[in-house]
Design a protein around this motif. Structure first.
Motif, short mmCIF file in Angstrom:
data_model
loop_
_atom_site.label_atom_id
_atom_site.label_comp_id
_atom_site.label_asym_id
_atom_site.label_seq_id
_atom_site.Cartn_x
_atom_site.Cartn_y
_atom_site.Cartn_z
N GLU A 99 0.82 -1.22 0.00
CA GLU A 99 0.00 0.00 0.00
C GLU A 99 0.84 1.26 0.00
OE1 GLU A 99 -2.72 0.27 3.29
OE2 GLU A 99 -3.48 -1.76 2.92
N LEU A 100 1.88 1.27 0.80
CA LEU A 100 2.69 2.47 0.99
C LEU A 100 3.82 2.62 -0.04
CD1 LEU A 100 2.93 2.32 4.88
CD2 LEU A 100 1.45 3.81 3.52
N ASN A 101 4.00 1.58 -0.86
CA ASN A 101 5.05 1.60 -1.87
C ASN A 101 4.74 2.68 -2.90
OD1 ASN A 101 7.27 1.06 -3.37
ND2 ASN A 101 6.58 -0.96 -4.07
N HIS A 102 5.55 3.70 -2.90
CA HIS A 102 5.35 4.84 -3.79
C HIS A 102 6.72 5.40 -4.11
CE1 HIS A 102 4.28 9.01 -4.83
NE2 HIS A 102 3.14 8.49 -5.25
N ILE A 103 6.83 6.07 -5.21
CA ILE A 103 8.12 6.61 -5.62
C ILE A 103 8.71 7.57 -4.58
CG2 ILE A 103 7.24 8.58 -6.93
CD1 ILE A 103 9.45 7.81 -9.04
N HIS A 104 7.85 8.22 -3.81
CA HIS A 104 8.33 9.18 -2.81
C HIS A 104 8.54 8.56 -1.43
CE1 HIS A 104 7.81 12.43 -5.62
NE2 HIS A 104 6.56 12.05 -5.83
N ASN A 105 8.26 7.27 -1.28
CA ASN A 105 8.39 6.59 0.01
C ASN A 105 9.52 5.57 -0.05
OD1 ASN A 105 6.18 7.98 0.99
ND2 ASN A 105 4.76 6.30 0.64
#
Length: 169
Positions: A90-96
């Motif tokens: 869920e939290l996997n994002h380019i900014h994380n």
């Protein structure tokens, strides 16, 4: 943003202080872990999420904040590992940048495969202890630089003056 996902009971079982505390008071061990993670969060600026299995706590899923740390108790029949895997996705994002703190080898491999970094319980303890030593040194330097009064005062009088300075009676 850096996000640290912590497998709560895994860390409690691995850190000597918490493992010993768990033997007499599991709730106190959880609270102490959350305190240490709040310090970590304050020092690093990372978002910290601590996940506990519902296995040890009866009832339904609970989420709350304690000392700015997000705390999750999984729902019945859901392990902390499963929830951490879901959160990592869920939290996997380019900014994380997701980091998972656990000594569970299988969990480390699964989350690493999803792009998360991993840190073992021992590595996290070393990092938290190093952070504590760093903070202690900074506080000692601040105390050294603290100016002394030109007139020697008793502690009682100094306390009264400090209250006046802050506008308190």
């Amino acid at each position: 943003m850096n996000i640290l996902l912590v497998d709560g009971y895994n860390i409690i079982g691995a850190w000597p202080e918490l493992r010993e505390l768990k033997e007499t008071d599991l709730a106190a061990a959880r609270d102490r872990l959350i305190e240490r993670m709040a310090e970590y969060q304050g020092f690093t600026g990372s978002r910290v999420i601590v996940v506990f299995d519902a296995y040890y706590v009866k009832g339904t899923e609970r989420k709350y904040r304690q000392a700015q740390v997000e705390v999750i108790f999984t729902r019945k029949n859901e392990t902390a590992d499963e929830r951490i895997e879901k959160l990592a996705i869920e939290l996997n994002h380019i900014h994380n940048q997701i980091t998972v703190a656990t000594s569970d080898y299988t969990e480390q491999r699964v989350t690493f495969g999803q792009g998360a970094l991993r840190v073992s319980a021992r590595e996290l303890l070393s990092e938290v202890n190093a952070m504590g030593r760093h903070i202690k040194k900074k506080l000692e330097k601040i105390e050294e630089k603290k100016p002394n009064a030109k007139i020697p005062l008793t502690d009682e009088v100094a306390e009264i003056f400090e209250k006046w300075r802050r506008g308190k009676k």
